[in-house]
Design a protein around this motif. Structure first.
Motif, mmCIF file in Angstrom:
data_model
loop_
_atom_site.group_PDB
_atom_site.id
_atom_site.type_symbol
_atom_site.label_atom_id
_atom_site.label_comp_id
_atom_site.label_asym_id
_atom_site.label_seq_id
_atom_site.Cartn_x
_atom_site.Cartn_y
_atom_site.Cartn_z
ATOM 1 N N LEU A 32 0.821 -1.207 0.000
ATOM 2 C CA LEU A 32 0.000 0.000 0.000
ATOM 3 C C LEU A 32 0.859 1.262 0.000
ATOM 4 O O LEU A 32 0.526 2.247 -0.646
ATOM 5 N N ARG A 33 1.967 1.238 0.714
ATOM 6 C CA ARG A 33 2.834 2.411 0.764
ATOM 7 C C ARG A 33 3.602 2.609 -0.542
ATOM 8 O O ARG A 33 3.884 3.727 -0.929
ATOM 9 N N SER A 34 3.930 1.512 -1.231
ATOM 10 C CA SER A 34 4.748 1.626 -2.432
ATOM 11 C C SER A 34 3.922 1.880 -3.694
ATOM 12 O O SER A 34 4.445 2.358 -4.685
ATOM 13 N N ASN A 35 2.644 1.588 -3.683
ATOM 14 C CA ASN A 35 1.802 1.763 -4.863
ATOM 15 C C ASN A 35 1.331 3.214 -4.922
ATOM 16 O O ASN A 35 0.661 3.703 -4.020
ATOM 17 N N ASP A 36 1.657 3.917 -6.011
ATOM 18 C CA ASP A 36 1.337 5.337 -6.138
ATOM 19 C C ASP A 36 -0.157 5.613 -6.185
ATOM 20 O O ASP A 36 -0.603 6.679 -5.783
ATOM 21 N N LYS A 37 -0.941 4.687 -6.684
ATOM 22 C CA LYS A 37 -2.379 4.913 -6.791
ATOM 23 C C LYS A 37 -3.103 4.655 -5.470
ATOM 24 O O LYS A 37 -4.137 5.242 -5.203
ATOM 25 N N ILE A 38 -2.587 3.767 -4.655
ATOM 26 C CA ILE A 38 -3.260 3.385 -3.425
ATOM 27 C C ILE A 38 -2.714 4.150 -2.219
ATOM 28 O O ILE A 38 -3.453 4.426 -1.285
ATOM 29 N N SER A 39 -1.456 4.526 -2.236
ATOM 30 C CA SER A 39 -0.850 5.155 -1.062
ATOM 31 C C SER A 39 -1.560 6.424 -0.591
ATOM 32 O O SER A 39 -1.585 6.677 0.613
ATOM 33 N N PRO A 40 -2.165 7.261 -1.445
ATOM 34 C CA PRO A 40 -2.893 8.419 -0.920
ATOM 35 C C PRO A 40 -4.125 8.039 -0.094
ATOM 36 O O PRO A 40 -4.607 8.830 0.708
ATOM 37 N N ILE A 45 -7.891 5.913 5.282
ATOM 38 C CA ILE A 45 -8.278 4.642 5.897
ATOM 39 C C ILE A 45 -7.913 4.638 7.372
ATOM 40 O O ILE A 45 -8.717 4.243 8.218
ATOM 41 N N GLN A 46 -6.722 5.109 7.692
ATOM 42 C CA GLN A 46 -6.291 5.154 9.086
ATOM 43 C C GLN A 46 -7.162 6.114 9.895
ATOM 44 O O GLN A 46 -7.520 5.825 11.040
ATOM 45 N N ARG A 47 -7.537 7.253 9.305
ATOM 46 C CA ARG A 47 -8.396 8.214 9.992
ATOM 47 C C ARG A 47 -9.774 7.609 10.259
ATOM 48 O O ARG A 47 -10.317 7.741 11.346
#
Length: 171
Positions: A32-40, A45-47
């Motif tokens: 999730l952190r490395s994928n440019d489309k999903i990382s934003p 999600i955490q919030r």
């Protein structure tokens, strides 16, 4: 047919039977952190997870089946599985709103949507109770010795059904 995404460092293992990438428990966050489309999406999600946890802490019995749907422009949108629960939740909105504001959330209003989920009902468990021969004999004796009065009719019927059911289970 599209090819699967393969990052420079694979955070997944290959499923031998199907040949598809399967996310591992440790590699999912890296992916999730490395994928440019999903990382934003990760901070959102955490919030939402943090907000869900806070709402559950404020209203534990009611909020078990409710979910945070969206938080935008100070408007918190919650989902409730049915109208009755939505009504109860609406009554608790002032408490929820003030408690969330005390915890640092910038929320001005709460909106509730009813979103019925398809619930798969579990089959009732089959009773596994087996009465001993001594117990069945005692119930049989009670049934035979009990007076046949209007007060005892329901009891006699229940004893008869119990004895029939356990006789059938023995066969």
């Amino acid at each position: 047919m599209s090819t699967p995404f393969t990052p420079s460092r694979p955070p997944y293992r290959i499923n031998i039977k199907r040949g598809r990438p399967v996310m591992g428990a440790t590699g999912a966050g890296d992916f999730l952190r490395s994928n440019d489309k999903i990382s934003p999406l990760l901070p959102t999600i955490q919030r939402h997870l943090s907000l869900q946890k806070d709402c559950g802490a404020i209203l534990p019995p009611i909020f078990d089946t409710c979910e945070v749907m969206q938080l935008a422009d100070g408007l918190l949108t919650l989902s409730a599985p049915n109208a009755a629960l939505a009504t109860k939740l609406k009554q608790q909105c002032p408490k929820l709103l003030s408690s969330l504001q005390e915890r640092g959330w910038q929320i001005n209003a709460v909106r509730i949507k009813v979103q019925v989920r398809r619930v798969v009902e579990k089959a009732p468990p089959v009773k596994q109770l087996a009465l001993s021969g001594k117990a069945l004999q005692a119930f049989s004796t009670l049934e035979q010795n009990l007076e046949n009065t209007s007060q005892n009719t329901d009891l006699l019927a229940a004893l008869s059904r119990l004895l029939e059911r356990h006789q059938q289970q023995k066969k």
